[in-house]
Design an enzyme around this catalytic site. Structure first.
Site, PDB file in Angstrom:
ATOM      1  N   GLY A  16       0.788  -1.244   0.000  1.00  9.42           N
ATOM      2  CA  GLY A  16       0.000   0.000   0.000  1.00  9.42           C
ATOM      3  C   GLY A  16       0.812   1.281   0.000  1.00  9.42           C
ATOM      4  O   GLY A  16       0.308   2.325   0.426  1.00  9.42           O
ATOM      5  N   SER A  17       2.042   1.245  -0.508  1.00 12.65           N
ATOM      6  CA  SER A  17       2.819   2.494  -0.484  1.00 12.65           C
ATOM      7  C   SER A  17       2.274   3.508  -1.489  1.00 12.65           C
ATOM      8  O   SER A  17       2.327   4.714  -1.245  1.00 12.65           O
ATOM      9  CB  SER A  17       4.306   2.226  -0.740  1.00 12.65           C
ATOM     10  N   ARG A  95      -5.559  -8.790  -8.746  1.00 10.79           N
ATOM     11  CA  ARG A  95      -6.641  -9.527  -9.404  1.00 10.79           C
ATOM     12  C   ARG A  95      -6.909  -8.869 -10.742  1.00 10.79           C
ATOM     13  O   ARG A  95      -6.903  -7.635 -10.841  1.00 10.79           O
ATOM     14  CB  ARG A  95      -7.937  -9.439  -8.583  1.00 10.79           C
ATOM     15  N   ASN A 111      -4.622   2.011 -13.276  1.00 10.24           N
ATOM     16  CA  ASN A 111      -3.694   1.080 -12.620  1.00 10.24           C
ATOM     17  C   ASN A 111      -2.283   1.646 -12.738  1.00 10.24           C
ATOM     18  O   ASN A 111      -1.992   2.407 -13.659  1.00 10.24           O
ATOM     19  CB  ASN A 111      -3.749  -0.286 -13.310  1.00 10.24           C
ATOM     20  N   HIS A 113       1.801   0.444 -12.965  1.00  9.15           N
ATOM     21  CA  HIS A 113       2.612  -0.738 -13.256  1.00  9.15           C
ATOM     22  C   HIS A 113       4.085  -0.325 -13.294  1.00  9.15           C
ATOM     23  O   HIS A 113       4.422   0.706 -13.879  1.00  9.15           O
ATOM     24  CB  HIS A 113       2.182  -1.326 -14.604  1.00  9.15           C
TER      25      HIS A 113
HETATM   26  C1  GRF Z   1       3.798  -1.312  -7.306  1.00 11.88           C
HETATM   27  O1  GRF Z   1       5.094  -1.558  -7.756  1.00 11.88           O
HETATM   28  C2  GRF Z   1       2.848  -1.181  -8.448  1.00 11.88           C
HETATM   29  O2  GRF Z   1       3.425  -0.604  -9.579  1.00 11.88           O
HETATM   30  C3  GRF Z   1       2.470  -2.614  -8.727  1.00 11.88           C
HETATM   31  O3  GRF Z   1       2.404  -3.216  -7.459  1.00 11.88           O
HETATM   32  C4  GRF Z   1       3.234  -2.516  -6.553  1.00 11.88           C
HETATM   33  C5  GRF Z   1       2.351  -2.093  -5.419  1.00 11.88           C
HETATM   34  O4  GRF Z   1       3.106  -1.483  -4.393  1.00 11.88           O
HETATM   35  N1  GRF Z   1       1.238  -2.688  -9.465  1.00 11.88           N
HETATM   36  P1  GRF Z   1       2.382  -0.801  -3.165  1.00 11.88           P
HETATM   37  O5  GRF Z   1       1.435  -1.839  -2.585  1.00 11.88           O
HETATM   38  O6  GRF Z   1       1.637   0.397  -3.684  1.00 11.88           O
HETATM   39  O7  GRF Z   1       3.467  -0.436  -2.224  1.00 11.88           O
END
Ligand code: GRF
Length: 205
Positions: A16-17, A95, A111, A113
């Site tokens: 959740g960062s 998911r 989203n 990525h």
């Molecule tokens: C991030 O690297 C994001 O790009 C990917 O999953 C990771 C989630 O990190 N989809 P966080 O949970 O937001 O710290």
């Protein structure tokens, strides 16, 4: 121009960062959005705990309680509507979203990525970049369609790959950029500056 803050829901499965960075940015005086809801499909997601500790409405919704992905998402839609959510931000939500949710929130699901899409979609994007030997990677915020990491690209940030990078060191530098651009995209969304035209995103100036 709208006067109220745009309401977003963050869907997550883990750390959740990105959610935390968005939350911090949402507190800025000139922010135009608020995190109205956090939903996790994992009970132990750290992001869920963080949301609860920040008194943000947060729900764990267990997929196994539903007979199918579609039924799960119908329930999500009910909750999202009850909370007047205008934009759904996937942030580490592990998911694949089905057409049920995508149709209901068409053009309103984003989203993030950790690669420069369309390169390296799917899992372990940073490792894929290292394995491919690319010199530049980065992150992408995109609208969600029915594929995996395949919807229209909204914003990208590049990160140089160093010769001695490990997956961890590269991921950490990419993550910093993720935290910056995701809030920027949300801000532009609520300024109504993101236009999808022929499958491509135009950012109005
Ligand atoms: C991030 O690297 C994001 O790009 C990917 O999953 C990771 C989630 O990190 N989809 P966080 O949970 O937001 O710290």
């Amino acid at each position: 121009m709208r006067t109220s803050k745009g309401k977003i829901a963050v869907l997550l499965s883990g750390r959740g960062s990105n959610f935390e960075a968005m939350y911090k940015n949402s507190l800025a005086d000139d922010s135009n959005f608020k995190i109205a809801l956090v939903i996790s499909n994992k009970k132990k997601a750290k992001g869920l705990e963080t949301a609860i500790s920040l008194s943000i409405p947060a729900l764990y919704i267990r997929p196994r309680d539903y007979s199918s992905k579609e039924e799960y998402e119908k329930h999500l839609i009910t909750i999202l509507k009850e909370n007047n959510i205008e934009l759904i931000c996937l942030a580490g939500f592990m998911r694949v979203i089905s057409p049920v949710l995508i149709k209901e929130y068409s053009g309103k699901i984003t989203n993030i990525h950790p690669s420069l899409l369309p390169s390296f979609p799917g899992l372990d994007a940073q490792k894929q970049a290292l394995d491919a030997g690319v010199k530049i990677s980065g992150c992408t915020v995109h609208f969600v369609d029915e594929g995996v990491d395949s919807g229209p690209v909204i914003m990208q940030a590049e990160v140089k790959v160093k010769a001695d990078d490990s997956e961890e060191s590269l991921s950490a530098r990419i993550l910093k950029e993720e935290h910056r651009i995701y809030s920027e995209v949300v801000r532009l969304f609520f300024l109504e500056k993101l236009i999808i035209d022929d499958g491509k995103v135009k950012i109005l100036t």
